[in-house]
Structures are given as C-alpha cells and as structure tokens.
Write an enzyme that holds these catalytic residues in place. Structure first.
Site, PDB file in Angstrom:
ATOM      1  N   ASP A 144      47.914 -23.909  31.239  1.00 57.87           N
ATOM      2  CA  ASP A 144      46.605 -24.139  30.645  1.00 57.87           C
ATOM      3  C   ASP A 144      45.731 -22.901  30.829  1.00 57.87           C
ATOM      4  OD1 ASP A 144      44.532 -25.562  29.447  1.00 57.87           O
ATOM      5  OD2 ASP A 144      43.883 -26.487  31.320  1.00 57.87           O
ATOM      6  N   HIS A 153      40.322 -29.222  23.868  1.00 58.61           N
ATOM      7  CA  HIS A 153      40.104 -29.044  25.295  1.00 58.61           C
ATOM      8  C   HIS A 153      38.810 -29.756  25.687  1.00 58.61           C
ATOM      9  CE1 HIS A 153      42.944 -25.638  26.432  1.00 58.61           C
ATOM     10  NE2 HIS A 153      43.209 -25.879  25.158  1.00 58.61           N
ATOM     11  N   GLY A 154      38.581 -29.887  26.987  1.00 57.66           N
ATOM     12  CA  GLY A 154      37.302 -30.419  27.477  1.00 57.66           C
ATOM     13  C   GLY A 154      36.982 -31.796  26.965  1.00 57.66           C
ATOM     14  N   HIS A 170      34.086 -28.032  28.811  1.00 58.97           N
ATOM     15  CA  HIS A 170      34.811 -28.130  30.071  1.00 58.97           C
ATOM     16  C   HIS A 170      33.956 -28.740  31.177  1.00 58.97           C
ATOM     17  CE1 HIS A 170      37.428 -24.677  28.440  1.00 58.97           C
ATOM     18  NE2 HIS A 170      38.157 -25.759  28.445  1.00 58.97           N
ATOM     19  N   GLY A 171      34.639 -29.363  32.136  1.00 61.64           N
ATOM     20  CA  GLY A 171      33.967 -29.825  33.336  1.00 61.64           C
ATOM     21  C   GLY A 171      33.349 -31.208  33.208  1.00 61.64           C
ATOM     22  N   GLU A 181      43.848 -20.062  20.833  1.00 56.77           N
ATOM     23  CA  GLU A 181      42.510 -20.659  20.755  1.00 56.77           C
ATOM     24  C   GLU A 181      41.580 -19.797  19.925  1.00 56.77           C
ATOM     25  OE1 GLU A 181      38.972 -22.696  23.459  1.00 56.77           O
ATOM     26  OE2 GLU A 181      40.782 -21.937  24.445  1.00 56.77           O
ATOM     27  N   SER A 216      46.801 -25.138  35.530  1.00 55.77           N
ATOM     28  CA  SER A 216      45.769 -24.127  35.297  1.00 55.77           C
ATOM     29  C   SER A 216      45.978 -22.952  36.233  1.00 55.77           C
ATOM     30  CB  SER A 216      44.378 -24.729  35.538  1.00 55.77           C
ATOM     31  OG  SER A 216      44.228 -25.046  36.917  1.00 55.77           O
ATOM     32  N   ASN A 276      43.188 -32.651  26.025  1.00 57.23           N
ATOM     33  CA  ASN A 276      43.161 -32.280  27.440  1.00 57.23           C
ATOM     34  C   ASN A 276      42.146 -33.122  28.203  1.00 57.23           C
ATOM     35  OD1 ASN A 276      44.786 -30.264  26.388  1.00 57.23           O
ATOM     36  ND2 ASN A 276      43.730 -28.594  27.426  1.00 57.23           N
ATOM     37  N   ILE A 277      42.604 -33.749  29.292  1.00 63.87           N
ATOM     38  CA  ILE A 277      41.724 -34.571  30.122  1.00 63.87           C
ATOM     39  C   ILE A 277      41.977 -34.217  31.581  1.00 63.87           C
ATOM     40  CG2 ILE A 277      41.145 -36.924  30.834  1.00 63.87           C
ATOM     41  CD1 ILE A 277      42.071 -37.841  28.033  1.00 63.87           C
TER      42      ILE A 277
END
EC number: 4.1.2.13
Length: 331
Positions: free
Chosen positions: A94, A233-234, A190-191, A146, A56, A276-277
């Site tokens: 990323d 993602h996320g 995300h997060g 995206e 990232s 994505n993890i």
C-alpha cells in the site's frame, strides 16, 4: 526471488474482473500484527469473500516485511484450515513511493504493489509508474497507480488538501503506464479525521452529513476508461459507536465524520472494485481494548485484551463485506 504463487497467493487481475462483472468490491484491509490478520481471515472465511491484505510502509517498519510475508503465507493455510479450500488472498504493498520499495516487495513474494506518484508532476508520475509496471509484469505481479491526492494522514502518507482526479488525464495515464488498476480521488480521505462537524450539514433528523463523494468524477473516469478497475483509498466510515466507547473509556478522539457506507455501497456497484479500509479497524480494536482496561484494571494478559479486540475487528470486517462491499459468497 520468492514467487507469490509459491506462497499460495494470487494477484488482483481475476479478482477485479469478477468484481466488476458482479457489481461488488474487494475489501483491502491493512494489517500490522497477528490479531489483525486472524480477524481478517476469520471474517473472509465466514463470509466466503476474497480479500487483499495490505502492507503499508509503516507496517513494514513496525513488523518487518519478511515477517509480514510469512504471515500472509500462513494466512492462506489458516483459511484452508478454517474450511476455505481455495482462498483468494492477495498480498499488496500500500502506497509504495519508490521503485526500489516496490522491487523489494515483489522479490519477497508480494503479489501486487501500489506505486503512488500522485504528488509528483504528471510526467514524473507516469515515468515512475511505468518503470514499476515494466518490472512487476515480468513476474505476473499486478500494479496499482494513482491520480489525484487524498487529504489526511495514514502512516507516512500525508496531505493537507484534496486534489481531485482530472478525468481528462486517466486515459493517457493508463495507456502510457500499463497499470492494472487506478486509485482516484473523489472525496475520500486518509485517517480517522475526515470531516469535522463544521464541514458537514445536518439532515432533517439532525444527523451530521459529510460532503458527498464526487460521483460525477467517477462517472466521467469510467466513461473514458470503460471496464478498467478503479480503487478508492481512505474509505473508512469512522463508526460513531466505536468513537463513543473509546472516549467513554479514557480516550480523547476529536469529533469527526467518515464516508457514509451507503455511498461506498453505491461506488462498489460501479467499476470501483477495491476499497481500502484501515482506520475503522483501528477504532474497533482500540474501543475493545479500552473497555477491558477500564472494566478489568487488574488484567495484564495481552490475550485477554487483544482477543476481544480481534473479535470486534472480525465483526466489523464481516459487516463491511456483507453490508457495504457486497463481496460475500463471491469465491
């Protein structure tokens, strides 16, 4: 100019084609340091899985992109040393947000880049993504674009609300940009703070259940661009056992529910071929480190707390590979 092929890396083109045909997804794990990278490579060797190493913008600032590139090269040799003669390892940027950033990564040996113009007006997103694709494809580097915006916070990527992907745009976007894969928004975020208890319902056993992913959007996207690689993602699940360990050992994480693993497994059987993890790995490492600090307060050797953190992360990633994404034994 450094070619990723000289580093022993691969791009995502063949990876994704095999994943879609085989009904599984490639794990995309973020790394910032040696212990994370060791855990990733040990996990993929022990499960015989391909992998995408993600860097990232935050990781670039923290660890330096040149060091990360050489670490990825070392990861290839490490995988061979552990008994995987032909590792399938991709080094991926990323959430690249500028052409200049993507260009820099390509020239330093990345085999894949993401250009995230999802927050821009549609035409600007198309133009920026096309510019990156035109440059990357000269060097056989694959590009992820995206459409749609995920809520949440991940390093420098922040958004307060979801904007679901509009399936009506995907065919035009793919055609005009020439991207190799497309990240879409169907309800992941995300997060570590994805869904609060107030956003969830309870099942018959009283377990909190988050809002389901929008598989209707995914199905329509697949109908409009059949056979095209899709990215989620996320996709961390926020394992509650890790959250409990953290809070029991001095942490103060808020209540949050992640993406159910069974929904990710369902998605992985479709054209979703990259998942994505990141946050789950952070939770696993933090839980292990906090346990050491509480149980052995006199410990000051970083190897004695980063080692257990690495081992915990490896087991988490093996679980994701075998039980969620289905990428084990796919080399």
């Amino acid at each position: 100019m450094v070619s990723y092929k000289e580093l022993g890396l691969v791009n995502t083109r063949e990876m994704f084609a095999k994943a879609m045909k085989g009904g599984y997804a490639i794990p995309a794990y973020n790394f910032n340091n040696m212990e994370q990278l060791q855990a990733i490579i040990q996990a993929v060797v022990e499960t015989n899985s391909p992998v995408i190493l993600q860097v990232s913008s935050g990781a670039r600032k923290y660890a330096n992109q040149t060091l990360l590139r050489y670490m990825a090269q070392g990861a290839v040799e490490y995988a061979k040393e552990l008994g995987q003669p032909n590792p399938q390892i991709c080094l991926h940027l990323d959430h690249g947000d500028t052409f200049e950033l993507c260009k820099s990564c390509i020239e330093l040996g990345f085999s894949s880049v993401m250009i995230d113009g999802s927050a821009l007006p549609y035409d600007e997103n198309v133009a920026l993504t096309r510019k990156v694709v035109d440059y990357a494809h000269q060097f056989d580097v694959t590009v992820e674009g995206e459409l749609g915006v995920l809520a949440g916070i991940e390093d420098d990527v922040q958004a307060e609300t979801h904007t679901y992907t509009d399936p009506a745009q995907v065919e035009d976007f793919v055609k005009k940009t020439g991207v190799d894969s497309l990240a879409i928004s169907i309800g992941t975020s995300h997060g570590a703070y994805k869904f609060t208890p107030a956003q969830c319902t309870r099942n018959e056993e009283g377990v909190l259940v988050p809002p389901p992913l929008r598989f209707d959007i995914l199905e329509e996207v697949q109908r409009r661009i059949p056979g095209f690689p899709i990215v989620l993602h996320g996709s961390s699940s926020v394992p509650q056992d890790k959250v409990k360990i953290i809070n029991a050992n001095g942490g103060a994480l808020k209540d949050s529910i992640g993406i159910p693993e069974e929904q990710l497994r369902k998605a992985s059987k479709t054209n979703v071929c990259k998942v994505n993890i990141d946050s789950d790995g952070r939770l696993a490492m933090t839980a292990a480190i906090r346990e050491v600090f509480v149980n052995k307060p006199a410990e000051f050797d970083p190897r004695k707390y980063l080692g257990p953190a690495r081992d915990s992360l490896k087991e988490l990633y093996k679980h994701k590979i075998c039980d969620v994404l289905g990428s084990n034994d796919k080399l």
